[in-house]
Write an enzyme that holds these catalytic residues in place. Structure first.
Site, PDB file in Angstrom:
ATOM      1  N   TRP A 129      -2.560  -0.234   1.010  1.00 57.99           N
ATOM      2  CA  TRP A 129      -3.662  -0.290   0.032  1.00 57.99           C
ATOM      3  C   TRP A 129      -3.050  -0.186  -1.368  1.00 57.99           C
ATOM      4  O   TRP A 129      -2.252   0.729  -1.621  1.00 57.99           O
ATOM      5  CB  TRP A 129      -4.611   0.877   0.304  1.00 57.99           C
ATOM      6  CG  TRP A 129      -5.806   0.954  -0.594  1.00 57.99           C
ATOM      7  CD1 TRP A 129      -6.627  -0.066  -0.944  1.00 57.99           C
ATOM      8  CD2 TRP A 129      -6.316   2.135  -1.235  1.00 57.99           C
ATOM      9  NE1 TRP A 129      -7.632   0.412  -1.768  1.00 57.99           N
ATOM     10  CE2 TRP A 129      -7.461   1.748  -1.961  1.00 57.99           C
ATOM     11  CE3 TRP A 129      -5.931   3.475  -1.258  1.00 57.99           C
ATOM     12  CZ2 TRP A 129      -8.215   2.664  -2.707  1.00 57.99           C
ATOM     13  CZ3 TRP A 129      -6.672   4.369  -1.991  1.00 57.99           C
ATOM     14  CH2 TRP A 129      -7.796   3.962  -2.713  1.00 57.99           C
ATOM     15  N   ASP A 210      -3.681   8.603   6.482  1.00 59.27           N
ATOM     16  CA  ASP A 210      -4.861   8.174   5.737  1.00 59.27           C
ATOM     17  C   ASP A 210      -5.857   7.603   6.745  1.00 59.27           C
ATOM     18  O   ASP A 210      -5.585   6.594   7.396  1.00 59.27           O
ATOM     19  CB  ASP A 210      -4.433   7.098   4.713  1.00 59.27           C
ATOM     20  CG  ASP A 210      -5.589   6.670   3.810  1.00 59.27           C
ATOM     21  OD1 ASP A 210      -6.716   7.145   4.014  1.00 59.27           O
ATOM     22  OD2 ASP A 210      -5.340   5.847   2.900  1.00 59.27           O
ATOM     23  N   LYS A 245     -17.042   4.767   4.143  1.00 59.85           N
ATOM     24  CA  LYS A 245     -17.352   3.604   4.977  1.00 59.85           C
ATOM     25  C   LYS A 245     -18.207   3.991   6.171  1.00 59.85           C
ATOM     26  O   LYS A 245     -19.245   3.391   6.403  1.00 59.85           O
ATOM     27  CB  LYS A 245     -16.065   2.932   5.481  1.00 59.85           C
ATOM     28  CG  LYS A 245     -14.895   2.982   4.519  1.00 59.85           C
ATOM     29  CD  LYS A 245     -14.988   1.978   3.389  1.00 59.85           C
ATOM     30  CE  LYS A 245     -13.886   2.255   2.375  1.00 59.85           C
ATOM     31  NZ  LYS A 245     -13.643   1.207   1.452  1.00 59.85           N
TER      32      LYS A 245
HETATM   33  C1  LMR Z   1     -10.813  -1.401  -0.570  1.00 62.14           C
HETATM   34  O1  LMR Z   1      -9.619  -1.363  -0.252  1.00 62.14           O
HETATM   35  O2  LMR Z   1     -11.400  -2.452  -0.858  1.00 62.14           O
HETATM   36  C2  LMR Z   1     -11.601  -0.129  -0.594  1.00 62.14           C
HETATM   37  O3  LMR Z   1     -10.846   0.913  -0.106  1.00 62.14           O
HETATM   38  C3  LMR Z   1     -12.225   0.142  -1.903  1.00 62.14           C
HETATM   39  C4  LMR Z   1     -11.240   0.526  -2.956  1.00 62.14           C
HETATM   40  O4  LMR Z   1     -11.466   1.553  -3.597  1.00 62.14           O
HETATM   41  O5  LMR Z   1     -10.247  -0.180  -3.173  1.00 62.14           O
END
Ligand code: LMR
Length: 395
Positions: A129, A210, A245
């Site tokens: 992420w 996570d 979520k």
């Molecule tokens: C995403 O990856 O789209 C979500 O976790 C929202 C975010 O805050 O990035």
């Protein structure tokens, strides 16, 4: 003081939302930010959440400060949801606190670990992420990557990952995704988790897991397999979870951070450091989302209603995966996209170039992150044909 600053690029995920909102094309499709959408493209409030909010409205009798750890009722309920009937809970080795969302949990965890070991390195999957980099760096950690997703073969680079983790020092931290890997949708299977847990134990590095999507992969219990296994075998670990979520509480900002220590005393000492990190950041977490989750998990009726609503979300996302693969075939696309149906959770990479992603956006109003990460929940039976046609055209 700040007149000399230069503007930073917009956040690659959040900026898509703003561009999508002003797009006038009636056929526009949002596969950007990771939010669940129903068949009509709406992100509605869960019925169990509405019922819990009604209950809270009628019974809340004070807005007094709640403390840096947040509500103990929420913290206990979350510990049970995450760990089940786990020995670490019986041994009093786990301490969970409420945080402002999963991101807040990660930031607090990062600062806690950075206090434990100043300047430590955290190893994150390549890819991960996007916000993991920024928030761990801001927390004072050095961020390095280990191999994870094979873009060419649409598979897990498991052997390379294990080889890299075998070299990680015991003073370092390794970030793992519990389930529904963001952005690749490529999860460790149970056998692979067993190997990762054995290696973690052998090497002695600290795992930080996570878990932003519990219940969105195979189910609440199944998705916690790796977390529970890790907790059963290591002396110390940190877990960050999110209710954004699975409870659809995105804007309420509610998540949790759990630390597990080698015994009850060590955990209790460590939790004073964790709470001091919170006190020096935002002092106390917001209460509303936590109260909603606590009410749902504390009521047999609302809890089973939540299970049902969560199952609907999970099944829809899984069905969308197959729907897209079949629709691409129906549009005459010969390239193999069957991997999308095999991956898990909210995201998969479509596997096209950034230029093709841009074309999809500019010509067809189809929005996804530049890496070609798609939020699968944005697909529906209403838009899948147009989506598949648009993809076919840019391929
Ligand atoms: C995403 O990856 O789209 C979500 O976790 C929202 C975010 O805050 O990035």
């Amino acid at each position: 003081m700040f007149g000399h600053l230069t503007a930073l690029p917009a956040d690659p995920i959040l900026s898509l939302l703003a561009t999508y909102r002003i797009d006038q094309n009636p056929k526009k499709i949002d596969l950007g930010v990771g939010v669940y959408k129903n068949e009509l493209g709406q992100t509605t409030v869960l019925d169990c959440v509405k019922a819990a909010e009604k209950h809270r409205f009628e019974t809340e009798d004070s807005k007094i400060y709640i403390g840096s750890a947040g509500s103990e009722g929420f913290n206990d309920a979350m510990s049970k949801l995450i760990f089940g009937e786990h020995e670490v809970l019986a041994q009093n080795r786990a301490r969970t606190i409420s945080t402002p969302g999963g991101t807040g949990a990660l930031r607090v965890a990062g600062e806690f670990l950075s206090t434990c070991k100043p300047g430590a390195t955290i190893w994150v999957s390549d890819p991960t992420w996007a916000n993991h980099y920024g928030l761990f760096t801001a927390a004072g950690l050095k961020v390095k990557t280990y191999p994870y997703y094979d873009h060419d073969n649409k598979s897990l680079k498991f052997d390379e990952m294990m080889a890299a983790l075998a070299k990680v020092s015991k003073d370092d931290i390794v970030l793992l995704h519990a389930c529904c890997h963001n952005p690749s949708g490529m999860d460790l299977n149970n056998e692979q988790w067993q190997k990762v847990v054995a290696l973690t134990k052998e090497n002695g590095f600290t795992p930080l897991i996570d878990m932003a999507y519990q219940g969105f992969g195979d189910g609440l219990e199944e998705d916690a397999y790796g977390v529970r296994l890790m907790a059963a075998h290591v002396d110390e670990m940190v877990l960050c979870s999110s209710c954004s979520k699975n409870f659809g509480l995105y804007r309420e900002r509610i998540g949790a951070c759990t630390i597990i220590g080698k015994d009850a005393t060590a955990t209790s000492i460590a939790s004073t450091v964790l709470l001091s990190v919170v006190r020096c950041n935002y002092s106390m977490p917001p209460a509303h989302g936590a109260a909603v989750v606590e009410t749902i998990l504390g009521s047999n009726e609302l809890r089973s209603q939540w299970y049902g609503e969560l199952e609907i979300m999970r099944n829809r996302i899984n069905d969308n995966r197959t729907l897209l693969v079949d629709s691409l075939i129906a549009q005459g696309v010969t390239r193999d996209f069957s991997f999308i149906a095999k991956q898990k959770g909210m995201f998969s990479f479509l596997g096209i170039t950034p230029e093709q992603v841009q074309q999809l956006q500019d010509k067809y109003s189809v929005y996804m992150v530049g890496s070609s990460r798609m939020s699968i929940a944005g697909i529906s039976t209403n838009n899948v044909e147009y989506l598949a046609q648009s993809i076919a055209k840019v391929l």
